[in-house]
Enzyme design. Structure first.
Site, PDB file in Angstrom:
ATOM      1  CD  GLU A   1      -2.061  -3.970  -7.782  1.00 22.13           C
ATOM      2  OE1 GLU A   1      -1.805  -4.766  -6.867  1.00 22.13           O
ATOM      3  OE2 GLU A   1      -2.772  -2.954  -7.603  1.00 22.13           O
TER       4      GLU A   1
ATOM      5  CG  HIS B   1      -1.346   0.991  -4.384  1.00 18.08           C
ATOM      6  ND1 HIS B   1      -1.418   0.941  -5.748  1.00 18.08           N
ATOM      7  CD2 HIS B   1      -1.693  -0.254  -3.951  1.00 18.08           C
ATOM      8  CE1 HIS B   1      -1.802  -0.286  -6.132  1.00 18.08           C
ATOM      9  NE2 HIS B   1      -1.966  -1.028  -5.059  1.00 18.08           N
TER      10      HIS B   1
ATOM     11  CD  GLU C   1      -2.746  -1.415  -0.107  1.00 13.60           C
ATOM     12  OE1 GLU C   1      -3.008  -0.433  -0.829  1.00 13.60           O
ATOM     13  OE2 GLU C   1      -3.073  -2.584  -0.414  1.00 13.60           O
TER      14      GLU C   1
HETATM   15 ZN    ZN Z   1      -2.648  -3.041  -4.997  1.00 10.25          ZN
END
Ligand code: ZN
Length: 497
Positions: free
Chosen positions: A292, A267, A264
């Site tokens: 991703e 991201h 995360e």
């Molecule tokens: Zn992801």
């Protein structure tokens, strides 16, 4: 800012405010909101969504776009914003609003039926709903179809332009050829004896401290972001200066939260690294495969490498001394990279992960364009798991019922998890030529990696397609060779040689 774009900007600001409010509710419902609040709150969410929809398809916005285009003075970013808006408007306009509303109601019901079916381990509860979701999805794809070869191509385009069934068949074909024998070779050997040390009892407060430390170490800016807990880890952002990530702590599993946090954080860095120019526009964030690629590069290529842990391992040992105090770093690296064909995608290891995706891809494609029926899914699912991974689900809850995606109408999304992995490997190879990545990791220079990715990826958000990113960064289009080479080299060195 161009003058001709002024009117469009006013609409962009309104759309953006509504979508921020929706994101805020979504975040709250996943993290802090009491369960009893859902029924009333979902009414507010419904009203805001409707307002958003009306604004998007309003004649005022379409006129503003026409004016901006004919003014001829929009800059490149403004042109991209217009393209994105036109694509969204076109898609929404083609679906009769009655069907749109019916579909929204259906997916909300399908979600709860999916939940119930999973709990009761009974596919037949969910099947009629899934069948309707598939039929609507095919119908909507039919409305949107232009020159695509098949309906599934239309669905893929929704998530990432430039990827068709033809490209994905080729990519997954090569991947299967490389990964299946590799997994078989490894499965015969003992992959990691220290793996069991991730199981036990681990103080959650200590886990929290360590996970926050890792996120900060990688470069997540806590002045412009927060980290909370949720059932399934995710990242969202209100805007680039308010980015929110979550993780999930298990008292009996130390590994899960650490790698969710690293994922995360990957991201989160993307969102925080957007340029000011695209912040709070429809180009903010990033497209699904590229997003991703960043989380997976951090989680796997960086987070599971020895170089990353060289400066961190002592702190890890001191934080969890009972289990890890006497285990050397090499054992730890074997443990975090263990390969074990398993039934559940979200718990699978780096090497077998793509096989889980390929199974979903092949089934989705056949559901939309082939001749399989929803009722055939459990049998087909189990057959493919046996064939690709050599494992057999005991029941549908750990088989075809494990993912929520299809119930939400997200069909065509799965393949991009695997495409993201391959994009990550391709970008990593290019980055490694410019900065010695391993050396950066060993010498705690996470800033150099972050800076490279910010400059080449994060700042652009959705203003470039995956293919454009790859051509600009690596000089060639999507090429899975890098990913296959990376997997083969890494797992051969760790477990076969
Ligand atoms: Zn992801």
């Amino acid at each position: 800012m161009s003058k001709g774009f002024d009117d469009v900007r006013k609409y962009v600001e309104k759309l953006n405010s509504l979508s921020m409010a929706l994101t805020m509710f979504e975040w709250d419902m996943e993290t802090m909101a009491p369960k009893g609040s859902f029924k009333r709150t979902s009414k507010i969410v419904g009203a805001l969504s409707e307002e958003y929809f009306e604004c998007l398809i309003s004649s005022g916005l379409s006129q503003a776009i026409l004016n901006a285009k004919s003014s001829g003075d929009c800059n490149d970013i403004e042109k991209r914003i217009i393209e994105k808006l036109e694509k969204d408007i076109d898609k929404k306009r083609k679906i009769p609003s009655k069907e749109y509303r019916e579909f929204a109601e259906l997916t909300s019901a399908a979600g709860s039926k999916w939940h119930e079916a999973k709990l009761k381990n009974d596919f037949s509860i969910y099947a009629p709903y899934l069948e309707k979701v598939v039929n609507y999805t095919k119908k909507f794809a039919g409305y949107a179809k232009k020159d695509e070869e098949c309906l599934y191509d239309v669905l893929l385009k929704d998530y990432e332009s430039n990827f068709t069934v033809k490209d994905l068949d080729e990519f997954f074909g090569e991947l299967k050829k490389a990964v299946i024998p590799l997994v078989k070779n490894i499965s015969r050997r003992r992959t990691a004896c220290a793996d069991r040390l991730f199981k036990g009892k681990f103080d959650v407060i200590r886990q929290k401290e360590f996970n926050r430390y890792i996120a900060e170490y990688i470069g997540f800016d806590f002045c412009r972001g927060v980290m909370a807990e949720s059932e399934h880890p995710f990242t969202t952002s209100i805007h680039k200066d308010d980015v929110r990530i979550t993780t999930h702590y298990y008292e009996d599993n130390l590994e899960s939260a650490i790698f969710s946090t690293i994922h995360e954080t990957g991201h989160g860095l993307f969102e925080q690294g957007n340029s000011d120019e695209i912040a709070m526009t429809p180009l903010a964030g990033g497209s699904c495969a590229v997003h991703e690629s960043q989380s997976r590069m951090y989680e796997n290529m960086i987070g599971r490498s020895k170089a990353f842990w060289v400066p961190l391992y002592e702190k890890f040992q001191k934080t969890f001394p009972d289990n890890w105090g006497n285990i050397d770093l090499d054992e730890f690296i074997l443990a975090i990279n263990k390969v074990e064909p398993s039934l559940i995608r979200t718990e699978s290891d780096e090497l077998t992960y793509s096989l889980h995706i390929i199974i979903r891809y092949e089934i989705e494609k056949a559901l939309i364009d082939g001749d399989i029926m929803v009722k055939d899914l459990p049998k087909l699912w189990n057959k493919k798991y046996e064939e690709y991974l050599g494992v057999n689900p005991d029941n549908d809850a750990e088989g075809v019922l494990q993912d929520i995606h299809w119930s939400q109408g997200s069909i065509g999304y799965f393949p991009f998890y695997a495409v993201g992995n391959a994009i990550a490997a391709q970008i990593y190879a290019a980055m490694d030529k410019r900065i010695d990545v391993e050396k950066c990791l060993e010498t705690r220079r996470m800033d150099k990696i972050r800076e490279y990715l910010r400059k080449n990826v994060h700042q652009y958000g959705m203003s470039k397609t995956a293919e454009e990113f790859l051509v600009d960064i690596t000089g060639e289009g999507f090429n899975p060779k890098y990913y296959i080479e990376y997997l083969t080299k890494k797992f051969t060195e760790l477990f076969i040689r």
